[in-house]
Design a protein around this motif. Structure first.
Motif, PDB file in Angstrom:
ATOM      1  N   THR A  25       5.619   2.419  84.696  1.00 54.00           N
ATOM      2  CA  THR A  25       6.254   3.735  84.711  1.00 54.00           C
ATOM      3  C   THR A  25       5.414   4.697  83.877  1.00 54.00           C
ATOM      4  O   THR A  25       4.673   4.270  82.980  1.00 54.00           O
ATOM      5  N   GLN A  79      12.502   6.226  83.278  1.00 52.43           N
ATOM      6  CA  GLN A  79      12.445   5.185  84.301  1.00 52.43           C
ATOM      7  C   GLN A  79      12.112   3.817  83.709  1.00 52.43           C
ATOM      8  O   GLN A  79      12.533   2.793  84.231  1.00 52.43           O
ATOM      9  N   TYR A 110       7.067   7.135  88.877  1.00 46.82           N
ATOM     10  CA  TYR A 110       6.696   8.335  88.143  1.00 46.82           C
ATOM     11  C   TYR A 110       7.649   9.462  88.506  1.00 46.82           C
ATOM     12  O   TYR A 110       8.514   9.313  89.374  1.00 46.82           O
ATOM     13  N   VAL A 111       7.522  10.588  87.829  1.00 49.58           N
ATOM     14  CA  VAL A 111       8.469  11.676  88.010  1.00 49.58           C
ATOM     15  C   VAL A 111       8.166  12.461  89.276  1.00 49.58           C
ATOM     16  O   VAL A 111       9.041  12.710  90.106  1.00 49.58           O
ATOM     17  N   ASP A 149       2.941  15.976  87.060  1.00 52.13           N
ATOM     18  CA  ASP A 149       2.380  14.721  87.564  1.00 52.13           C
ATOM     19  C   ASP A 149       1.350  14.958  88.659  1.00 52.13           C
ATOM     20  O   ASP A 149       1.121  14.095  89.509  1.00 52.13           O
ATOM     21  N   ARG A 155       9.093   8.134  93.348  1.00 45.16           N
ATOM     22  CA  ARG A 155       9.139   9.375  92.580  1.00 45.16           C
ATOM     23  C   ARG A 155      10.590   9.727  92.255  1.00 45.16           C
ATOM     24  O   ARG A 155      11.451   9.714  93.137  1.00 45.16           O
ATOM     25  N   LEU A 156      10.836  10.052  90.993  1.00 46.33           N
ATOM     26  CA  LEU A 156      12.198  10.404  90.602  1.00 46.33           C
ATOM     27  C   LEU A 156      12.680  11.656  91.327  1.00 46.33           C
ATOM     28  O   LEU A 156      13.873  11.774  91.627  1.00 46.33           O
ATOM     29  N   GLU A 178      11.511  19.353  87.447  1.00 45.11           N
ATOM     30  CA  GLU A 178      11.331  17.911  87.648  1.00 45.11           C
ATOM     31  C   GLU A 178      12.130  17.037  86.683  1.00 45.11           C
ATOM     32  O   GLU A 178      12.102  15.809  86.793  1.00 45.11           O
ATOM     33  N   HIS A 179      12.866  17.639  85.757  1.00 40.37           N
ATOM     34  CA  HIS A 179      13.572  16.856  84.730  1.00 40.37           C
ATOM     35  C   HIS A 179      14.913  16.356  85.256  1.00 40.37           C
ATOM     36  O   HIS A 179      15.975  16.580  84.651  1.00 40.37           O
ATOM     37  N   TRP A 231      16.420  13.518  85.445  1.00 42.97           N
ATOM     38  CA  TRP A 231      17.171  12.458  84.757  1.00 42.97           C
ATOM     39  C   TRP A 231      18.080  12.995  83.657  1.00 42.97           C
ATOM     40  O   TRP A 231      18.894  12.250  83.113  1.00 42.97           O
ATOM     41  N   HIS A 242      12.380  12.285  77.407  1.00 45.65           N
ATOM     42  CA  HIS A 242      11.005  12.101  77.873  1.00 45.65           C
ATOM     43  C   HIS A 242      10.381  10.864  77.210  1.00 45.65           C
ATOM     44  O   HIS A 242       9.734  10.053  77.850  1.00 45.65           O
TER      45      HIS A 242
END
Length: 345
Positions: free
Chosen positions: A60, A65, A110-111, A116, A135-136, A170-171, A173, A315
């Motif tokens: 990861t 993740q 990965y995100v 990224d 990808r998240l 992209e955050h 989570w 993070h």
């Protein structure tokens, strides 16, 4: 400083060239080492087998993740996080060994998104075609990065009224609801790679989903009480990677910078705006991220009579927290306590 498209294009071209050189170095190093494992920690002995017959290798980029995988898979897989504990994700640069780890992974998580871009460049190489990846940002619905009034963006203050084309935030989570969707996808990937471990993955997932659901209820109770009192405003003296958290629970906010801002130098106008808002709204707590400078938050707090607290974006975490076994759940529970104080409860 005005945004310069030509300079940005030149920087991106330089970056892609750097990634090509880095990939070439990684492949050379891989040839010298025979393509063996480069995990920083010991490989766990498991029944789960990867492409080369050894333990199933999961790599990861950052902590969320990583923690989701270890909650679902336990000791059944060999797990590596590329970002070292204590490192700030926006300053991370991959090494040739990191690239070899990705190449050798049975699953790379990965995100995705703007930060990224280096990952996408690496995975486009022919040598990486066999790498299974997740990808998240593909696991849940996306929101656009938001620029609220007073926030500094590309060297200027955002007026909060003009529409412009924005990147996806992209955050994903940072909302427990999204974390549920992400962990379900991770469990699906693990089960596909390791059918014999499917029942164990499902049992661990179900238990983890229960804890995430409890966390969601806790956040919802706190924020609903705040909304009923008309006190649902947060102020960040930092970047703001909590777009999904704010959207899910109906929170309003002011912040110094967007979540993925590269420029984090405070301007006099931005500082004056945040201090004025902190005073006008009688904000009790000025928030900041983990592993970032508290210069802005401290200055706003001192000028307004507030205190400074950390709201974890998850993070990454410090080496001490990592060794102590801190995880997404424990940090988000701390966030719930911090929100109570920040919302005047």
């Amino acid at each position: 400083m005005m945004h310069d498209p030509a300079a940005e294009k030149k920087q991106k071209n330089w970056y892609r060239c750097s990634m090509a050189v880095l990939l070439a170095a990684a492949l050379l190093l891989s040839g010298c080492t025979g393509g063996g494992s480069v995990l920083s920690g010991p490989v766990r002995e498991t029944d789960s087998k990867g492409r080369d017959g050894s333990a199933l290798k999961i790599v990861t980029t950052i902590f969320p993740q990583y923690d989701f995988v270890r909650q679902i898979a336990g000791e059944r897989v060999s797990l590596q996080m590329l970002l070292k504990p204590g490192e700030e994700t926006h300053s991370y640069e991959p090494t040739p060994r990191d690239i070899i780890a990705i190449q050798n992974a049975d699953l790379f998580i990965y995100v995705g998104g703007e930060n990224d871009a280096w990952v996408e460049d690496i995975l486009d190489a022919p040598e990486m075609k066999q790498v299974r990846r997740l990808r998240l940002v593909d696991c849940t619905a996306l929101l656009k990065e938001e620029h609220v009034e007073g926030m500094r963006h590309k060297g200027q203050l955002c007026p909060g009224t003009e529409e412009e084309e924005e990147e996806n935030d992209e955050h994903v989570w940072t909302s427990p609801k999204n974390a549920m969707e992400i962990t379900k996808r991770i469990a699906e990937e693990l089960s596909a790679l390791d059918p014999e471990g499917r029942e164990g993955y499902k049992a661990n997932l179900d238990a983890y989903l229960e804890e995430l659901a409890a966390l969601d209820r806790q956040f919802r109770e706190i924020t609903q009480k705040a909304a009923a009192r008309g006190q649902d405003l947060l102020l960040f003296g930092d970047r703001f990677p909590f777009r999904y958290l704010a959207q899910e629970y109906g929170l309003q906010y002011y912040a110094a910078f967007p979540g993925c801002a590269a420029d984090t130098e405070p301007s006099a106008a931005m500082m004056a705006f945040l201090i004025r808002k902190a005073r006008e709204e009688q904000i009790p707590v000025i928030l900041k991220m983990e592993l970032s400078s508290e210069q802005i938050a401290r200055a706003v707090a001192e000028a307004s009579g507030a205190e400074v607290r950390v709201l974890y974006s998850c993070h990454n975490l410090t080496a001490e927290q990592f060794e102590a076994g801190e995880g997404y759940l424990s940090m988000m529970r701390k966030n719930a306590e911090t929100l109570q104080a920040a919302l005047g409860q």
